[in-house]
Scaffold this active site. Structure first.
Site, PDB file in Angstrom:
ATOM      1  N   SER A 147      33.450  35.676  43.414  1.00 41.39           N
ATOM      2  CA  SER A 147      34.216  36.792  43.963  1.00 41.39           C
ATOM      3  C   SER A 147      33.510  37.306  45.210  1.00 41.39           C
ATOM      4  O   SER A 147      32.276  37.194  45.327  1.00 41.39           O
ATOM      5  CB  SER A 147      34.303  37.925  42.932  1.00 41.39           C
ATOM      6  N   TYR A 161      30.246  43.503  37.013  1.00 44.10           N
ATOM      7  CA  TYR A 161      31.117  42.385  37.402  1.00 44.10           C
ATOM      8  C   TYR A 161      30.537  41.653  38.614  1.00 44.10           C
ATOM      9  O   TYR A 161      30.455  40.417  38.647  1.00 44.10           O
ATOM     10  CB  TYR A 161      32.507  42.941  37.714  1.00 44.10           C
TER      11      TYR A 161
HETATM   12  P1  NAP Z   1      43.915  37.939  35.353  1.00 43.41           P
HETATM   13  O1  NAP Z   1      45.205  37.979  36.092  1.00 43.41           O
HETATM   14  O2  NAP Z   1      43.403  39.195  34.712  1.00 43.41           O
HETATM   15  O3  NAP Z   1      43.977  36.755  34.260  1.00 43.41           O
HETATM   16  C1  NAP Z   1      42.862  36.540  33.445  1.00 43.41           C
HETATM   17  C2  NAP Z   1      43.027  35.244  32.713  1.00 43.41           C
HETATM   18  O4  NAP Z   1      41.808  34.974  31.976  1.00 43.41           O
HETATM   19  C3  NAP Z   1      44.150  35.255  31.689  1.00 43.41           C
HETATM   20  O5  NAP Z   1      44.710  33.964  31.662  1.00 43.41           O
HETATM   21  C4  NAP Z   1      43.417  35.564  30.383  1.00 43.41           C
HETATM   22  O6  NAP Z   1      44.109  35.070  29.231  1.00 43.41           O
HETATM   23  C5  NAP Z   1      42.130  34.807  30.604  1.00 43.41           C
HETATM   24  N1  NAP Z   1      40.970  35.249  29.822  1.00 43.41           N
HETATM   25  C6  NAP Z   1      40.399  36.480  29.799  1.00 43.41           C
HETATM   26  N2  NAP Z   1      39.323  36.486  28.988  1.00 43.41           N
HETATM   27  C7  NAP Z   1      39.224  35.228  28.485  1.00 43.41           C
HETATM   28  C8  NAP Z   1      38.348  34.599  27.568  1.00 43.41           C
HETATM   29  N3  NAP Z   1      37.323  35.271  26.997  1.00 43.41           N
HETATM   30  N4  NAP Z   1      38.546  33.290  27.266  1.00 43.41           N
HETATM   31  C9  NAP Z   1      39.573  32.606  27.822  1.00 43.41           C
HETATM   32  N5  NAP Z   1      40.431  33.134  28.705  1.00 43.41           N
HETATM   33  C10 NAP Z   1      40.264  34.442  29.020  1.00 43.41           C
HETATM   34  O7  NAP Z   1      42.714  37.446  36.315  1.00 43.41           O
HETATM   35  P2  NAP Z   1      42.754  36.864  37.832  1.00 43.41           P
HETATM   36  O8  NAP Z   1      42.856  38.012  38.765  1.00 43.41           O
HETATM   37  O9  NAP Z   1      43.710  35.746  37.908  1.00 43.41           O
HETATM   38  O10 NAP Z   1      41.249  36.331  37.965  1.00 43.41           O
HETATM   39  C11 NAP Z   1      40.903  34.979  37.720  1.00 43.41           C
HETATM   40  C12 NAP Z   1      39.470  34.779  38.181  1.00 43.41           C
HETATM   41  O11 NAP Z   1      39.367  35.109  39.574  1.00 43.41           O
HETATM   42  C13 NAP Z   1      38.453  35.666  37.459  1.00 43.41           C
HETATM   43  O12 NAP Z   1      37.248  34.952  37.251  1.00 43.41           O
HETATM   44  C14 NAP Z   1      38.217  36.792  38.453  1.00 43.41           C
HETATM   45  O13 NAP Z   1      36.968  37.403  38.286  1.00 43.41           O
HETATM   46  C15 NAP Z   1      38.328  36.055  39.768  1.00 43.41           C
HETATM   47  N6  NAP Z   1      38.650  36.940  40.887  1.00 43.41           N
HETATM   48  C16 NAP Z   1      39.828  37.608  40.945  1.00 43.41           C
HETATM   49  C17 NAP Z   1      40.077  38.447  42.030  1.00 43.41           C
HETATM   50  C18 NAP Z   1      41.358  39.238  42.174  1.00 43.41           C
HETATM   51  O14 NAP Z   1      41.449  40.096  43.067  1.00 43.41           O
HETATM   52  N7  NAP Z   1      42.361  39.014  41.337  1.00 43.41           N
HETATM   53  C19 NAP Z   1      39.116  38.598  43.046  1.00 43.41           C
HETATM   54  C20 NAP Z   1      37.929  37.888  42.946  1.00 43.41           C
HETATM   55  C21 NAP Z   1      37.702  37.054  41.873  1.00 43.41           C
HETATM   56  P3  NAP Z   1      45.326  35.929  28.517  1.00 43.41           P
HETATM   57  O15 NAP Z   1      46.529  35.796  29.412  1.00 43.41           O
HETATM   58  O16 NAP Z   1      45.505  35.257  27.202  1.00 43.41           O
HETATM   59  O17 NAP Z   1      44.846  37.344  28.419  1.00 43.41           O
END
Ligand code: NAP
Length: 252
Positions: A147, A161
């Protein structure tokens, strides 16, 4: 070439976008998720509609038995593994470190650090040209989700985080050197402010809309824009790229 990949946290957000783009390439995808059966089923249907194949695999990346089972299920369904997207990650409500509970810290570190390390270990065991087990490793690629927080530190928001994402950067650098000789490339993407559900988890559902205008490119990013970078890093087009930390953050 058809690729077989596992995407952790593939049911929603960036993971879902990766799975669907992989489907457009005709790839097969193990779609791991934590508990949202409906979202996972929708992702699987979308991957198939896009031209790929997919299965949904429920499991917690922080639990070793679940991790082994999700890799087994992917390989049993599709054959040798070519790629892992270490995408599952969580953030907790914004707070100062002084106000964070042990329980919260454990959840963030267990999911984001331990979970990613366990999945990378399992991918190394199975894809390494030197190991590979019953499926005979044929090399492959790992893409870790870091991130921009790893650069910014996220003070007064979620230092826990940001710390966990700093660990992902180090994991990427170390593993790229360790696994290069075994045919596995290891890279990370560092998304900025991306429009997904994760901001609601931090208690700020409007974060992307609010902060988008402050980004040099003038807006927040989409999950698909991050997925495009991940798919490129997974693919043969990135055959000489390893140990890279690729910012997909609109200049933030
Ligand atoms: P999100 O929309 O909140 O989706 C999270 C996903 O992770 C869901 O599929 C959830 O499953 C799954 N999950 C959560 N805990 C888990 C566990 N213990 N075991 C297996 N699966 C798990 O997240 P996102 O925004 O797409 O983020 C994805 C990645 O990108 C993360 O690593 C995040 O830190 C990184 N990131 C995101 C952003 C941003 O702005 N969005 C920025 C920087 C980095 P369920 O659907 O079953 O709950």
């Amino acid at each position: 070439m058809v690729k077989h990949i596992l995407v952790t946290g593939g049911s929603r957000g960036i993971g879902r976008a990766v799975a669907i783009l992989a489907g457009e390439h005709g790839w097969s995808v193990g779609v791991n998720y934590a508990g949202n059966d409906k979202a996972a089923a929708e992702t699987v249907a979308a991957v198939k509609a896009a031209g790929g194949n997919a299965i949904a695999i429920r499991g917690d990346v922080a639990k070793e038995a679940d991790v082994i089972a999700m890799f087994d299920a992917t390989q049993q369904a599709f054959g040798p593994l070519d790629g892992l997207v270490n995408n599952a990650g969580v953030v907790a409500p914004t707070a100062d470190l002084a106000d964070m509970s042990l329980e919260r810290l454990k959840t963030v570190f267990d999911t984001n650090i331990l979970g990613s390390v366990l999945c990378a270990r399992e991918a190394a065991r199975r894809m390494s040209t030197r190991r590979g087990g019953q499926y005979e490793g044929r090399g492959g690629a790992i893409v870790n989700l870091s991130s921009a927080a790893a650069r910014l530190g996220s003070p007064n928001l979620f230092v826990d985080y940001a710390t966990s994402k700093g660990a992902i950067d180090v994991l990427t650098l170390g593993l790229s050197k360790e696994l290069g000789p075994e045919g596995i490339r290891v890279n990370a993407v560092r998304p900025g402010i991306i429009e997904t559900d994760i901001h609601a988890s931090a208690g700020e559902p409007d974060r992307a809309a609010r902060l988008g205008p402050t980004v040099p490119l003038g807006r927040s990013g989409t999950a698909t824009e991050v997925a495009e970078a991940i798919i490129w890093l997974l693919g043969d087009e990135a055959s000489y790229v390893t140990g890279a930390l690729l910012d997909v953050a609109g200049g933030r």
